[in-house]
Design a protein around this motif. Structure first.
Motif, PDB file in Angstrom:
ATOM      1  N   GLY A   1      -6.187 -13.193  10.258  1.00  0.00           N
ATOM      2  CA  GLY A   1      -7.090 -12.256  10.507  1.00  0.00           C
ATOM      3  C   GLY A   1      -8.533 -12.718  11.138  1.00  0.00           C
ATOM      4  O   GLY A   1      -8.966 -12.165  12.123  1.00  0.00           O
ATOM      5  N   MET A   2      -8.916 -13.644  10.489  1.00  0.00           N
ATOM      6  CA  MET A   2     -10.134 -14.246  11.065  1.00  0.00           C
ATOM      7  C   MET A   2     -10.184 -14.892  12.450  1.00  0.00           C
ATOM      8  O   MET A   2     -10.915 -14.658  13.394  1.00  0.00           O
ATOM      9  CB  MET A   2     -10.865 -15.265   9.729  1.00  0.00           C
ATOM     10  CG  MET A   2     -11.236 -14.908   8.676  1.00  0.00           C
ATOM     11  SD  MET A   2     -11.391 -16.126   7.355  1.00  0.00           S
ATOM     12  CE  MET A   2     -12.904 -16.885   7.785  1.00  0.00           C
TER      13      MET A   2
ATOM     14  N   SER B   1      -8.202  -6.353   8.365  1.00  0.00           N
ATOM     15  CA  SER B   1      -8.613  -6.996   9.658  1.00  0.00           C
ATOM     16  C   SER B   1      -8.306  -5.714  10.689  1.00  0.00           C
ATOM     17  O   SER B   1      -9.024  -5.950  11.944  1.00  0.00           O
ATOM     18  CB  SER B   1      -8.049  -8.269  10.002  1.00  0.00           C
ATOM     19  OG  SER B   1      -8.522  -9.408   9.175  1.00  0.00           O
ATOM     20  N   ARG B   2      -7.001  -5.167  10.887  1.00  0.00           N
ATOM     21  CA  ARG B   2      -6.748  -4.471  11.960  1.00  0.00           C
ATOM     22  C   ARG B   2      -7.587  -3.237  11.763  1.00  0.00           C
ATOM     23  O   ARG B   2      -8.069  -2.845  13.062  1.00  0.00           O
ATOM     24  CB  ARG B   2      -5.296  -3.842  11.315  1.00  0.00           C
ATOM     25  CG  ARG B   2      -4.773  -2.899  12.363  1.00  0.00           C
ATOM     26  CD  ARG B   2      -3.447  -2.272  12.262  1.00  0.00           C
ATOM     27  NE  ARG B   2      -2.282  -3.650  12.170  1.00  0.00           N
ATOM     28  CZ  ARG B   2      -1.071  -3.406  12.182  1.00  0.00           C
ATOM     29  NH1 ARG B   2      -0.625  -2.156  11.889  1.00  0.00           N
ATOM     30  NH2 ARG B   2      -0.190  -4.417  11.942  1.00  0.00           N
ATOM     31  N   LYS B   3      -8.036  -2.829  10.838  1.00  0.00           N
ATOM     32  CA  LYS B   3      -8.824  -1.552  10.735  1.00  0.00           C
ATOM     33  C   LYS B   3     -10.435  -2.051  11.477  1.00  0.00           C
ATOM     34  O   LYS B   3     -10.791  -1.441  12.371  1.00  0.00           O
ATOM     35  CB  LYS B   3      -9.262  -1.170   9.464  1.00  0.00           C
ATOM     36  CG  LYS B   3      -9.996   0.103   9.180  1.00  0.00           C
ATOM     37  CD  LYS B   3      -9.830   0.703   7.638  1.00  0.00           C
ATOM     38  CE  LYS B   3     -10.427   2.002   7.613  1.00  0.00           C
ATOM     39  NZ  LYS B   3     -11.934   1.869   7.608  1.00  0.00           N
ATOM     40  N   VAL B   4     -10.984  -3.300  11.010  1.00  0.00           N
ATOM     41  CA  VAL B   4     -12.129  -3.752  11.458  1.00  0.00           C
ATOM     42  C   VAL B   4     -11.989  -3.992  13.152  1.00  0.00           C
ATOM     43  O   VAL B   4     -13.005  -3.334  13.903  1.00  0.00           O
ATOM     44  CB  VAL B   4     -12.584  -5.052  11.073  1.00  0.00           C
ATOM     45  CG1 VAL B   4     -13.766  -5.864  11.655  1.00  0.00           C
ATOM     46  CG2 VAL B   4     -13.041  -4.696   9.530  1.00  0.00           C
ATOM     47  N   ILE B   5     -10.798  -4.408  13.511  1.00  0.00           N
ATOM     48  CA  ILE B   5     -10.643  -4.653  14.964  1.00  0.00           C
ATOM     49  C   ILE B   5     -10.765  -3.336  15.722  1.00  0.00           C
ATOM     50  O   ILE B   5     -11.621  -3.128  16.655  1.00  0.00           O
ATOM     51  CB  ILE B   5      -9.547  -5.531  15.194  1.00  0.00           C
ATOM     52  CG1 ILE B   5      -9.802  -7.047  14.663  1.00  0.00           C
ATOM     53  CG2 ILE B   5      -9.033  -5.472  16.779  1.00  0.00           C
ATOM     54  CD1 ILE B   5      -8.436  -7.977  15.134  1.00  0.00           C
ATOM     55  N   LEU B   6     -10.038  -2.366  15.239  1.00  0.00           N
ATOM     56  CA  LEU B   6      -9.654  -1.105  15.996  1.00  0.00           C
ATOM     57  C   LEU B   6     -11.112  -0.321  16.002  1.00  0.00           C
ATOM     58  O   LEU B   6     -11.490   0.272  17.268  1.00  0.00           O
ATOM     59  CB  LEU B   6      -8.524  -0.410  15.686  1.00  0.00           C
ATOM     60  CG  LEU B   6      -7.186  -1.093  15.810  1.00  0.00           C
ATOM     61  CD1 LEU B   6      -6.148  -0.302  15.113  1.00  0.00           C
ATOM     62  CD2 LEU B   6      -6.909  -1.258  17.081  1.00  0.00           C
TER      63      LEU B   6
END
Lengths: 427, 252
Positions: free
Chosen positions: B144-145, B175-180
Motif C-alpha cells: 500500500g505504501m 490505502s485504497r480509501k486514502v488514494i481515492l
C-alpha cells in the motif's frame, strides 16, 4: 541540465547501494587480471627459466652422444634425466614415461650414430680427394642414415618441440662440420707433407643483437605484465556491458522506463546519464587494474608494469575504450528483451571480440580471413592502442587512430540504440 | 491550438500493431472534458492499455489524431509530457532509493527544483500519510505504501491530466480509501483523471463518466448512474459491463 544531473545522481545512488554488484564490478576484473597474468607469465618466460625435465638415452657412447649430452647439459634449458633409481633409462622405459605424461620429451641416440656420421664424412672426403689416392683416407663411399628418435608428449607445445629439434640439429651439424674439417685437414696434411693439421675453430663473425623497436627513445622491455595487463584490462572493461545492459532491462521490467518515457526529457538524456556513470566505473576499473600491475604483481614475483611517460595517451585510450564498452552495453540493453538474452549475447560477443582482437592468440598468427575480420573488433583497436603505449612507447598522436575507431564504435552503438528505440515507438 | 472544453480528443483513432491484422483500437472517437474523472473500462485485451499508451505518447496511432489540451504529440511532445502525470500499474520506482530520493528524481525530471520541490514533496508525503517514512528505502515499504508513493510520483508536478492504470490493485482497504479520497480532492482542484480498473464498484463510485470498450471499440459511454438507469434492467455497473462484454473468459 538539471534533468541530466539528477539522472546521473540517481544512477550513482542505485549503483552504490548495490554493494554486492559493486564488489563484483571491481573485484572480479582484478581477480581476472591477476590470474590471467600469472598463468600467461609462463609463456613469456624463457625455456631456461621453465627448466623442463627431459629424458636422454645415449646408446651411442661416442662423439655424437657426447656432443648432444654436453650441449643439452650446457644449455641449462633442460633438466636432463638419464637414470631413475640408479638405473639407466632404456628406450622402452623412456617411451612409457613420456606416454604417461611424466616427462615432456625424450631423446634416444642410437648405437653407432657417430660411426654413421663419420662414415658419411669420410665418403665426402673420398669423393673430394678421389684422384689424389691419399694413403690413410679410408676407401668408403657408401652413405648411411641413422634415426635419432624423439618421443614427445602430445600435450607438449609445438614451440617447445621446435626448440628441442633445432637444438639437436645444431649439435649434429656442429659435430659434422668439426669431423669434416678434421678429416679434411688430415687429408690435406697427407697431400702436402710438412703441413700441420689445422685445429677447427668457430669464428662467430655474425652476432645477433636483439633490439625492441619503439617509436620513442624509451625502450620498454616486453614481458608478461606489459602484454597481459593491457590485454586483460581491455577485456575486463568490456564486461561493463553486462551490468549496464542489465540496468536498462531492469528499468524496463519494473515499469520505471515506462514512467520515464512519459516524462519530459529524451531517451538520449536518460542513456547519457547511464553512460556517464558506467564510464566512470570503467575508468576506475582501469586505474585499479593498472595499480595491480604496478604494486601487486611485483609482490607476486611478476615484473612491474611500466606505465611509461604518455599518460594523456593512456587516459584517452581508457576513455575511448570505456565509451565503446558503455555504448555497446546501451545497444544491447535497448535491443535485448530479457536479462538472459543480454547476459548470454553480451558475454559471448565480448569473448568473440576478445578472441578476434588478439587477447588470447596474436592476430598475426591467425588465418588470413580471420585477420581481416579481426580488424573490426573493438577489442583489437583497444589492444593495439594499449600495446602502442605499453610496448612501443607510443604517444597521443600514435594512438589517435585507434581511439578514433573506438569513439566511432561508441557513436554507432548509441545510434543503433536510438534508432531501435524510435522504431519501437512505431510498432 | 484548439480552444474548447475538451482536454482530450481522440479522432478516428486506429491502432494496428506490426504483424497483426486485428486492430487494437478501431476508429475510436472520444472527447474527455476538463475536470472529468473518466473511467476506461474493459476486459483484458479490450484496448485500454493501447489507448492510455497513445495518450501518454509512448507510441503513435496507425491513423487518426490525438489532441491533448489542444496539442498533438508530433509537434508538442515535451509540452504535453509536462502537463500529464502517469501512474502505471507497476510500482515504477527505484527500490534501493528512499521515498524522498525517488520523488526528488522524478520532480527534477518534471522541472521542479529547490525549495519548491522540497515543499511539494513534503506536502504530498503528508497528504498520503508517508511523511515519517520519507527517508526509508522503497524496498522496505508495504504494498500500500509503495502504491501511494507510486501515485505521488505522478502528481508531484500538479499535472492537468493524470492517467491512472489500476491504481488500487492489490492493496488494503485503508490505502485504497486514502488514494481515492485524495484523487477526488485533486480532481476538485481541476485536474482531469483518466482511470482504468477492473473494479466495477470502485469505478461506479469514483468516475464521473465511463466508457466500456472491447475489441478496440467503445461499446457504451456516459455517466455511470445514467448508464445503469437508462438500460433499466441493471442494478450496477458490473452487471451492465458483463452484459455488454459477455461472460466468456478473456486472455490478454
Amino acid at each position: 541540465m538539471l534533468r541530466l544531473l539528477s539522472s546521473i545522481y540517481k544512477e550513482l545512488l542505485v549503483l552504490i547501494r548495490d554493494r554486492a554488484g559493486l564488489a563484483i564490478l571491481f573485484i572480479m576484473p582484478l581477480v581476472l587480471i591477476l590470474i590471467m597474468t600469472v598463468i600467461q607469465d609462463a609463456t613469456f618466460r624463457t625455456v631456461k627459466e621453465v627448466n623442463i625435465s627431459m629424458i636422454l638415452v645415449n646408446n651411442d657412447k661416442d662423439s655424437l652422444g657426447e656432443a648432444i649430452s654436453k650441449g643439452l647439459y650446457a644449455s641449462e634449458f633442460f633438466q636432463i634425466v638419464e637414470e631413475i633409481n640408479g638405473e639407466n633409462i632404456d628406450e622402452e622405459t623412456a617411451k612409457e614415461l613420456i606416454a604417461r605424461g611424466d616427462y615432456k620429451i625424450g631423446i634416444i641416440i642410437p648405437e653407432r650414430a657417430t660411426e654413421a656420421i663419420r662414415g658419411n664424412v669420410n665418403a665426402l672426403i673420398n669423393k673430394s680427394f678421389k684422384s689424389f689416392n691419399i694413403p690413410g683416407v679410408k676407401k668408403r663411399t657408401k652413405k648411411s642414415t641413422i634415426d635419432v628418435t624423439i618421443y614427445i608428449d602430445p600435450a607438449t607445445s609445438n614451440s617447445f618441440k621446435n626448440m628441442v629439434m633445432s637444438s639437436l640439429k645444431e649439435f649434429t651439424s656442429q659435430l659434422e662440420i668439426e669431423m669434416f674439417f678434421k678429416n679434411f685437414s688430415e687429408a690435406m696434411a697427407q697431400l702436402m707433407p710438412g703441413q700441420k693439421p689445422i685445429k677447427f675453430e668457430s669464428f662467430e663473425t655474425i652476432r645477433y643483437k636483439e633490439v625492441y623497436a619503439s617509436t620513442t627513445e624509451n625502450e620498454i622491455l616486453p614481458n608478461s605484465v606489459q602484454h597481459n595487463v593491457p590485454a586483460w584490462t581491455m577485456f575486463a572493461m568490456f564486461f561493463i556491458v553486462l551490468p549496464l545492459a542489465g540496468n536498462i532491462i531492469k528499468e524496463r521490467d519494473d515499469g520505471s522506463a515506462f514512467r520515464l518515457k512519459t516524462m519530459p526529457g529524451s531517451f538520449v538524456m536518460i542513456m547519457f546519464s547511464k553512460i556517464f556513470v558506467f564510464l566512470g566505473v570503467a575508468f576506475l576499473q582501469f586505474i585499479l587494474m593498472l595499480m595491480v600491475g604496478v604494486y601487486i604483481m611485483p609482490a607476486l614475483g611478476l615484473p612491474q608494469l611500466e606505465i611509461g611517460p604518455h599518460k594523456i595517451a593512456l587516459g584517452v585510450m581508457a576513455l575511448s575504450s570505456g565509451l565503446a564498452a558503455t555504448g555497446y552495453g546501451v545497444a544491447i540493453g535497448t535491443i535485448a528483451t530479457t536479462h538472459e538474452q543480454a547476459a548470454t549475447f553480451g558475454a559471448v560477443s565480448i569473448i568473440i571480440f576478445a578472441a578476434l582482437g588478439g587477447i588470447w592468440v596474436p592476430v598475426y598468427v591467425m588465418p588470413h580471413t580471420i585477420r581481416i575480420i579481426s580488424q573490426f573488433s573493438p577489442l583489437h583497436w583497444g589492444l593495439n592502442g594499449f600495446y602502442d603505449i605499453f610496448l612501443r612507447g607510443g604517444d597521443l598522436m600514435v594512438v589517435l587512430a585507434e581511439a578514433g575507431k573506438l569513439l566511432t564504435f561508441f557513436v554507432i552503438m548509441l545510434g543503433v540504440a536510438i534508432v531501435y528505440n524510435n522504431y519501437n515507438k512505431t510498432k | 491550438m484548439q480552444e474548447n472544453q475538451h482536454i482530450i480528443e481522440l479522432k478516428y483513432l486506429t491502432k494496428y500493431y506490426k504483424g497483426s491484422n486485428v486492430p487494437a483500437i478501431d476508429n475510436i472517437n472520444l472527447n474527455i472534458d476538463k475536470g472529468e474523472i473518466y473511467g476506461l473500462l474493459g476486459p483484458n485485451g479490450a484496448g485500454k492499455t493501447t489507448t492510455i499508451s497513445i495518450l501518454c505518447g509512448l507510441f503513435g496511432p496507425t491513423s487518426g489524431n490525438v489532441f491533448i489540451d489542444g496539442m498533438e504529440f508530433q509537434h508538442s511532445a515535451e509540452k504535453i509530457k509536462s502537463i500529464i502525470g502517469v501512474v502505471p500499474q507497476e510500482i515504477a520506482l527505484y527500490p534501493s532509493l528512499t521515498a524522498r530520493e525517488n520523488l526528488t528524481f522524478f520532480g527534477h525530471l518534471y522541472g521542479l527544483k529547490g525549495k519548491h520541490l522540497k515543499s511539494r514533496i513534503n506536502e504530498c508525503l503528508e497528504l498520503f500519510g508517508l511523511e515519517k517514512n520519507a527517508n526509508r528505502r522503497i524496498k522496505t515499504f508495504s504494498g500500500g505504501m509503495k502504491r501511494r508513493i507510486n501515485l505521488i510520483a505522478g502528481i508531484l508536478h500538479k499535472p492537468k491530466i493524470i492517467y491512472l492504470d489500476e491504481p488500487t490493485v492489490g492493496i488494503d482497504v485503508q490505502s485504497r480509501k486514502v488514494i481515492l479520497e485524495h484523487l477526488k480532492n485533486i480532481n476538485k482542484e481541476g485536474t482531469t483523471i483518466i482511470y482504468t480498473s477492473h473494479y466495477m464498484e470502485e469505478a461506479e463510485n469514483f468516475c464521473s463518466k465511463v466508457a466500456i470498450i472491447d475489441k478496440g471499440n467503445i461499446l457504451t459511454e456516459g455517466k455511470p448512474k445514467e448508464l445503469i438507469d437508462g438500460k433499466g434492467e441493471y442494478t450496477d455497473l458490473e452487471s451492465l459491463f458483463l452484459n455488454i462484454t459477455g461472460r466468456a473468459l478473456r486472455d490478454e
